[in-house]
Design an enzyme around this catalytic site. Structure first.
Site, PDB file in Angstrom:
ATOM      1  N   TYR A  17       0.744  -1.313   0.085  1.00  0.00           N
ATOM      2  CA  TYR A  17      -0.130  -0.073   0.003  1.00  0.00           C
ATOM      3  C   TYR A  17       1.117   1.786   0.214  1.00  0.00           C
ATOM      4  O   TYR A  17       0.313   2.311  -0.534  1.00  0.00           O
ATOM      5  CB  TYR A  17      -0.951   0.593   1.290  1.00  0.00           C
ATOM      6  CG  TYR A  17      -1.884  -1.362   0.858  1.00  0.00           C
ATOM      7  CD1 TYR A  17      -3.218  -1.366   0.637  1.00  0.00           C
ATOM      8  CD2 TYR A  17      -1.733  -2.150   2.019  1.00  0.00           C
ATOM      9  CE1 TYR A  17      -3.972  -1.998   0.398  1.00  0.00           C
ATOM     10  CE2 TYR A  17      -2.369  -3.062   2.571  1.00  0.00           C
ATOM     11  CZ  TYR A  17      -4.011  -3.353   1.291  1.00  0.00           C
ATOM     12  OH  TYR A  17      -4.078  -4.323   1.326  1.00  0.00           O
ATOM     13  N   HIS A  22      -4.570   6.099  -1.084  1.00  0.00           N
ATOM     14  CA  HIS A  22      -5.046   5.805   0.228  1.00  0.00           C
ATOM     15  C   HIS A  22      -4.008   6.205   1.334  1.00  0.00           C
ATOM     16  O   HIS A  22      -4.029   6.266   2.384  1.00  0.00           O
ATOM     17  CB  HIS A  22      -5.605   4.511   0.517  1.00  0.00           C
ATOM     18  CG  HIS A  22      -6.649   5.089   1.227  1.00  0.00           C
ATOM     19  ND1 HIS A  22      -7.833   5.965   1.368  1.00  0.00           N
ATOM     20  CD2 HIS A  22      -7.732   3.411   1.621  1.00  0.00           C
ATOM     21  CE1 HIS A  22      -8.251   5.906   1.930  1.00  0.00           C
ATOM     22  NE2 HIS A  22      -8.339   4.333   1.914  1.00  0.00           N
ATOM     23  N   PHE A  69      -4.869  -0.454   9.857  1.00  0.00           N
ATOM     24  CA  PHE A  69      -5.646  -0.800   8.429  1.00  0.00           C
ATOM     25  C   PHE A  69      -6.536   0.590   8.655  1.00  0.00           C
ATOM     26  O   PHE A  69      -6.659   1.347  10.067  1.00  0.00           O
ATOM     27  CB  PHE A  69      -6.786  -2.128   7.585  1.00  0.00           C
ATOM     28  CG  PHE A  69      -4.987  -2.579   6.971  1.00  0.00           C
ATOM     29  CD1 PHE A  69      -5.065  -2.948   5.916  1.00  0.00           C
ATOM     30  CD2 PHE A  69      -4.663  -3.744   7.824  1.00  0.00           C
ATOM     31  CE1 PHE A  69      -4.151  -3.940   5.423  1.00  0.00           C
ATOM     32  CE2 PHE A  69      -4.184  -4.782   7.668  1.00  0.00           C
ATOM     33  CZ  PHE A  69      -3.742  -4.621   6.216  1.00  0.00           C
ATOM     34  N   ASN A  71      -9.472   1.831   7.897  1.00  0.00           N
ATOM     35  CA  ASN A  71     -10.932   1.848   8.334  1.00  0.00           C
ATOM     36  C   ASN A  71     -10.559   1.666  10.182  1.00  0.00           C
ATOM     37  O   ASN A  71     -11.708   1.762  10.614  1.00  0.00           O
ATOM     38  CB  ASN A  71     -11.153   0.995   8.072  1.00  0.00           C
ATOM     39  CG  ASN A  71     -11.552   1.003   6.241  1.00  0.00           C
ATOM     40  OD1 ASN A  71     -11.275   1.813   5.650  1.00  0.00           O
ATOM     41  ND2 ASN A  71     -12.652   0.313   5.726  1.00  0.00           N
ATOM     42  N   ASP A  96      -6.126  11.815   2.483  1.00  0.00           N
ATOM     43  CA  ASP A  96      -6.663  11.786   1.919  1.00  0.00           C
ATOM     44  C   ASP A  96      -8.131  12.036   0.764  1.00  0.00           C
ATOM     45  O   ASP A  96      -8.338  11.745   2.428  1.00  0.00           O
ATOM     46  CB  ASP A  96      -6.446  10.503   0.488  1.00  0.00           C
ATOM     47  CG  ASP A  96      -7.384   8.766   1.471  1.00  0.00           C
ATOM     48  OD1 ASP A  96      -6.930   8.509   2.475  1.00  0.00           O
ATOM     49  OD2 ASP A  96      -7.815   8.241   0.579  1.00  0.00           O
ATOM     50  N   ASN A 117     -13.478   6.411   5.880  1.00  0.00           N
ATOM     51  CA  ASN A 117     -13.620   5.459   7.375  1.00  0.00           C
ATOM     52  C   ASN A 117     -12.526   5.439   8.436  1.00  0.00           C
ATOM     53  O   ASN A 117     -12.824   5.147   9.059  1.00  0.00           O
ATOM     54  CB  ASN A 117     -13.502   3.896   6.679  1.00  0.00           C
ATOM     55  CG  ASN A 117     -15.223   3.740   6.310  1.00  0.00           C
ATOM     56  OD1 ASN A 117     -16.183   3.811   6.308  1.00  0.00           O
ATOM     57  ND2 ASN A 117     -15.021   2.835   5.307  1.00  0.00           N
TER      58      ASN A 117
END
Length: 194
Positions: A17, A22, A69, A71, A96, A117
């Site tokens: 990632y 994100h 993560f 969320n 973001d 989220n």
């Protein structure tokens, strides 16, 4: 702690990632650490942190990247705020933002999460939405691509040419927010780039 700020760069953990849209919040926090030649270290709040200053003799910065993560960013954010004794009005969340065009910054305190989220989870964990945010525009996908897939894609070739400037500007915005306040930072960074 007096005049201490917690700067949290939202993103997802791991190499898969790192270069995705994100994770631009973590890219900004990396830039702030690199400017000060600071390295991140593990923290018991499930995050990596670097302790530094805006400049010598000025406000202390706790730069943080949650290991969770996106969320579920709230646990590490709230844990760090408790550990360092930092009130929510000094917890700056860098993230973001789909609803802002790429290469654009917007700053605000409070308000809704706009469907983000990570921001939603931070607000829930802090018990308030009244924390400053540096919102880094990534724009929405063209066509029918699902925004949930878009944010997990790497930046495109054209975007990558501008990305270092955007990350640097966002780091500048964090520094100005801490040193001169939200209004000063908004006045500088909400205007179109010359």
């Amino acid at each position: 702690m007096a005049d201490t700020w917690l700067i949290i760069g939202l993103g997802n953990p791991g190499p898969r990632y790192e270069a995705t849209r994100h994770n631009i919040g973590q890219m900004v926090v990396d830039e702030l650490a690199a400017r000060r030649r600071e390295a991140f270290r593990a923290h018991k709040a499930n995050a990596r942190v670097a302790e530094t200053w805006v400049r010598p003799g000025a406000a202390k910065l706790i730069l943080a990247k949650p290991n969770s993560f996106m969320n579920v960013s709230g646990g590490p954010a709230a844990g760090l705020a408790r550990f360092y004794g930092i009130d929510p009005d000094r917890v700056v969340v860098v993230h973001d933002e789909l609803d802002i065009p790429f290469d654009t910054l917007k700053l605000k305190t409070g308000g809704g999460h706009g469907g983000h989220n990570g921001v939603r989870d931070v607000a829930k964990a802090l018990g308030t939405a009244d924390f400053p945010r540096v919102r880094v525009g990534i724009g929405r996908p063209a066509g029918r691509q699902d925004p949930a897939d878009w944010v997990l894609d790497p930046f495109g070739a054209t975007e990558r040419t501008t990305l270092p400037i955007l990350v640097s500007d966002a780091a500048d915005a964090v520094e100005l927010l801490v040193e001169e306040g939200l209004v000063a930072a908004q006045q500088r960074f909400h205007a179109p780039r010359a």
